[in-house]
Write a protein that holds these residues in place. Structure first.
Motif, short mmCIF file in Angstrom:
data_model
loop_
_atom_site.label_atom_id
_atom_site.label_comp_id
_atom_site.label_asym_id
_atom_site.label_seq_id
_atom_site.Cartn_x
_atom_site.Cartn_y
_atom_site.Cartn_z
N ASP A 99 0.83 -1.21 0.00
CA ASP A 99 0.00 0.00 0.00
C ASP A 99 0.86 1.25 0.00
OD1 ASP A 99 -2.30 -1.48 -0.04
OD2 ASP A 99 -2.63 -1.40 2.13
N PHE A 100 1.95 1.24 0.78
CA PHE A 100 2.85 2.40 0.79
C PHE A 100 3.47 2.62 -0.59
CE2 PHE A 100 3.00 1.04 5.29
CZ PHE A 100 2.65 2.23 5.90
N LYS A 101 3.90 1.53 -1.22
CA LYS A 101 4.53 1.63 -2.53
C LYS A 101 3.55 2.12 -3.58
CE LYS A 101 8.12 -1.89 -1.84
NZ LYS A 101 8.75 -3.12 -2.36
N LEU A 102 2.33 1.58 -3.56
CA LEU A 102 1.32 1.99 -4.54
C LEU A 102 0.97 3.46 -4.39
CD1 LEU A 102 -0.67 1.20 -6.76
CD2 LEU A 102 -2.30 0.56 -4.99
N ASN A 103 0.81 3.92 -3.17
CA ASN A 103 0.49 5.33 -2.93
C ASN A 103 1.61 6.24 -3.42
OD1 ASN A 103 -0.99 7.60 -1.50
ND2 ASN A 103 0.89 7.59 -0.31
N TYR A 104 2.86 5.84 -3.15
CA TYR A 104 4.00 6.66 -3.61
C TYR A 104 4.06 6.69 -5.14
CZ TYR A 104 8.78 8.06 -4.62
OH TYR A 104 9.89 8.69 -5.13
N ASP A 105 3.90 5.54 -5.78
CA ASP A 105 3.95 5.48 -7.24
C ASP A 105 2.89 6.38 -7.87
OD1 ASP A 105 5.99 3.69 -6.97
OD2 ASP A 105 4.81 1.92 -7.48
N GLU A 157 14.91 11.67 -19.21
CA GLU A 157 15.10 11.18 -17.85
C GLU A 157 13.77 10.94 -17.15
OE1 GLU A 157 17.13 10.09 -14.31
OE2 GLU A 157 17.62 10.12 -16.44
N ILE A 158 12.84 11.89 -17.28
CA ILE A 158 11.55 11.75 -16.62
C ILE A 158 10.77 10.58 -17.20
CG2 ILE A 158 9.37 12.88 -16.08
CD1 ILE A 158 11.81 14.00 -14.62
N SER A 159 10.83 10.40 -18.51
CA SER A 159 10.12 9.28 -19.13
C SER A 159 10.69 7.95 -18.65
CB SER A 159 10.21 9.38 -20.66
OG SER A 159 11.54 9.22 -21.12
N ARG A 160 12.00 7.90 -18.42
CA ARG A 160 12.61 6.68 -17.89
C ARG A 160 12.09 6.38 -16.48
NH1 ARG A 160 18.86 7.73 -19.69
NH2 ARG A 160 18.85 6.53 -21.61
N LEU A 161 11.95 7.42 -15.66
CA LEU A 161 11.44 7.22 -14.31
C LEU A 161 10.02 6.69 -14.34
CD1 LEU A 161 12.78 10.45 -12.54
CD2 LEU A 161 13.69 8.14 -12.41
N ILE A 162 9.20 7.22 -15.24
CA ILE A 162 7.81 6.76 -15.35
C ILE A 162 7.78 5.30 -15.78
CG2 ILE A 162 5.63 7.08 -16.59
CD1 ILE A 162 6.35 10.06 -16.79
N LEU A 163 8.59 4.94 -16.77
CA LEU A 163 8.61 3.56 -17.25
C LEU A 163 9.16 2.60 -16.19
CD1 LEU A 163 9.77 4.16 -20.92
CD2 LEU A 163 7.53 3.37 -20.15
N ASN A 164 9.94 3.13 -15.27
CA ASN A 164 10.41 2.31 -14.17
C ASN A 164 9.25 1.95 -13.23
OD1 ASN A 164 12.43 0.97 -12.71
ND2 ASN A 164 12.71 2.70 -11.35
N ILE A 165 8.28 2.86 -13.12
CA ILE A 165 7.09 2.62 -12.30
C ILE A 165 6.06 1.83 -13.08
CG2 ILE A 165 5.19 3.72 -11.06
CD1 ILE A 165 7.05 6.12 -10.58
N ASP A 166 5.79 2.27 -14.30
CA ASP A 166 4.80 1.63 -15.17
C ASP A 166 5.48 1.28 -16.49
OD1 ASP A 166 2.67 0.81 -16.65
OD2 ASP A 166 1.60 2.72 -16.66
N PRO A 167 6.01 0.06 -16.62
CA PRO A 167 6.83 -0.31 -17.78
C PRO A 167 6.12 -0.19 -19.12
CG PRO A 167 7.03 -1.94 -16.02
CD PRO A 167 5.91 -1.04 -15.64
N PHE A 168 4.80 -0.16 -19.15
CA PHE A 168 4.07 -0.11 -20.42
C PHE A 168 3.21 1.15 -20.51
CE2 PHE A 168 4.58 -4.77 -19.62
CZ PHE A 168 5.60 -4.95 -20.54
N ASN A 169 3.73 2.25 -20.02
CA ASN A 169 3.02 3.53 -20.10
C ASN A 169 3.22 4.14 -21.48
OD1 ASN A 169 2.88 6.65 -19.74
ND2 ASN A 169 1.84 5.81 -17.94
N ASP A 170 2.15 4.30 -22.24
CA ASP A 170 2.24 4.77 -23.63
C ASP A 170 2.78 6.19 -23.72
OD1 ASP A 170 1.28 2.37 -24.62
OD2 ASP A 170 -0.81 3.01 -24.52
#
Length: 454
Positions: free
Chosen positions: A363-369, A394-407
């Motif tokens: 829950d902590f991880k999901l809220n942070y993401d 750089e920012i797009s890489r961070l997002i893909l680290n959280i959500d690997p399939f973010n369009d």
């Protein structure tokens, strides 16, 4: 009496091999009289290797030597590494030694024969659980670097030959320049890169920006994003003091203290010792709490409190936690952009406690993401549209680290790569992405590269 212990190797904090592991590259100094253990350093090399048995200390005690090799390769090579005791910087000081480590019983040792000034390497290679081959190699001590060895073999060139060589090099350089110039003039496929945006690509695997960064304080600080780190009031790295169970206890109370509520004693027992009856956890829990109090006693700004069966950390401004800092910044609209530009390194360290997989952290991880994504996604488009391609990447890489399939993140990653590296590199990244998409989801990625780059 002092002894150095190199914990470098492959494993995990639990000690259980079935849950996988990672490489460790750190050095500890052990005082055998006072039983005090001090962590000297922890390095992050660009190559993967593990040390073999035994370290050999130089006579001036400024360096030590260790045989190292990539353990994940069955037929591989070992080399002698020279490490600086002060900071962990190292260099290779031997030719490769062939090693076959197909079985876990394989054994490699390093010894120093002080009478002959020789380093001896013994390798026992097992072909099955019965038969083995033993090999012995020797090397003069102290060894020299490869560069020094090659330099000693260099033949002194006469002045006439030197001049001829210089002229030949100049001619070759001119030919290459003319060839490249003509090739570029004939090609109309290469994109023009904005003059204000240097064509720099981040080759490091973590994707961090190469500019100087504000890495956060190193005193009275706890880092929860990415790898867990702890620093006391004197700036000493005390991460090693947190055993797996003490670390779990500390993190559980710390995260529960963010909103000032704390956590019930029974809930702690249930989460950290689920296989034990709550009444039977009293002793082991008391011992764990005593160890925790001793550790945080050297950290200013944080104090453990207990009232009405609730454990809580009282925290002041002297204490720093990267997770708390980022969360507080994300909640303030006026600080979100400053967080990205001035403290991108904090978010770039990784996801919340990425090396800990306990379910009570979900829950902590999901809220942070979710909070990080809500801020980063709008900034990606804004950065790209203002031609800040490096930061958008750089920012797009961070997002893909959280959500690997973010369009959306994929879109700006590919468009930024096109601006920085060109269309060919962009296609390579796209092909890798679609291959991973197909492997993970079992279907083809539905959006073409041409459509993404429109």
């Amino acid at each position: 009496m002092m002894r150095f212990s190199c914990s470098g190797g492959y494993g995990n904090e639990s000690g259980s091999q079935i849950v996988g592991g990672r490489q460790y590259y750190d050095l500890y100094r052990i005082n055998l009289q006072t039983h005090v253990i001090k962590k000297c350093w922890n390095i992050h090399p660009n190559e993967i290797f593990v040390p073999t048995n035994n370290l050999v200390l130089s006579k001036d005690k400024k360096y030590f030597y260790a045989l190292c090799y990539p353990h994940e390769i069955a037929k591989t090579e070992a080399r002698l590494y020279k490490f600086a005791v002060k900071d962990g910087s190292y260099q290779i000081v031997s030719a490769p030694i062939p090693v076959i480590s197909e079985r876990i019983e394989s054994d490699i040792n390093l010894f120093l024969n002080e009478r002959t000034n020789q380093l001896l390497c013994t390798i026992q290679e097992f072909t099955n659980n019965i038969n083995s081959t033993i090999k012995i190699y020797s090397l003069a001590f102290p060894p020299v670097s490869r560069a020094s060895y090659l330099s000693s073999l260099a033949v002194k060139t006469s002045a006439k030959a030197l001049y001829a060589g210089i002229i030949l090099i100049i001619i070759i350089v001119i030919i290459v320049i003319v060839f490249i110039y003509n090739k570029r003039n004939r090609s109309n496929k290469q994109l023009i890169i904005n003059e204000a945006e240097p064509a720099i690509i981040f080759e490091n695997e973590t994707g961090l920006l190469t500019e100087a960064k504000n890495e956060g304080p190193k005193t009275n600080a706890i880092y929860l994003l990415g790898e867990f780190l702890a620093y006391d009031k004197k700036g000493r790295d005390i991460t090693y003091l947190f055993s797996p169970k003490i670390k779990q206890l500390f993190i559980l109370i710390l995260l529960s203290s963010k909103d000032g509520s704390g956590i019930n004693s029974k809930k702690i027992s249930h989460l950290l010792w689920p296989d034990k009856d709550i009444a039977k956890t009293k002793n082991i829990k008391g011992v764990t709490f005593n160890h925790l109090r001793n550790i945080i006693g050297d950290i200013d700004g944080i104090e453990l409190a207990f009232a009405n069966d609730i454990y809580l950390f009282n925290i002041t401004d002297a204490f720093f936690c990267d997770y708390f800092f980022v969360l507080d910044s994300l909640k303030r609209a006026d600080a979100a952009e400053a967080l990205i530009f001035e403290h991108i390194d904090l978010i770039s360290r990784g996801l919340l406690l990425s090396d800990i997989t306990d379910s009570w952290l979900d829950d902590f991880k999901l809220n942070y993401d979710e909070q990080v994504m809500n801020v980063l996604l709008p900034q990606t488009a804004k950065l790209y549209n203002t031609e800040s391609y490096k930061m958008a990447l750089e920012i797009s890489r961070l997002i893909l680290n959280i959500d690997p399939f973010n369009d959306a993140a994929l879109k700006y990653q590919l468009k930024s790569y096109r601006r920085i590296k060109g269309i060919d590199y962009c296609k390579k990244v796209y092909d890798q992405y679609t291959a991973e998409y197909k492997k993970s989801l079992g279907i083809d990625y539905p959006i073409s590269l041409e459509k993404i780059l429109q």
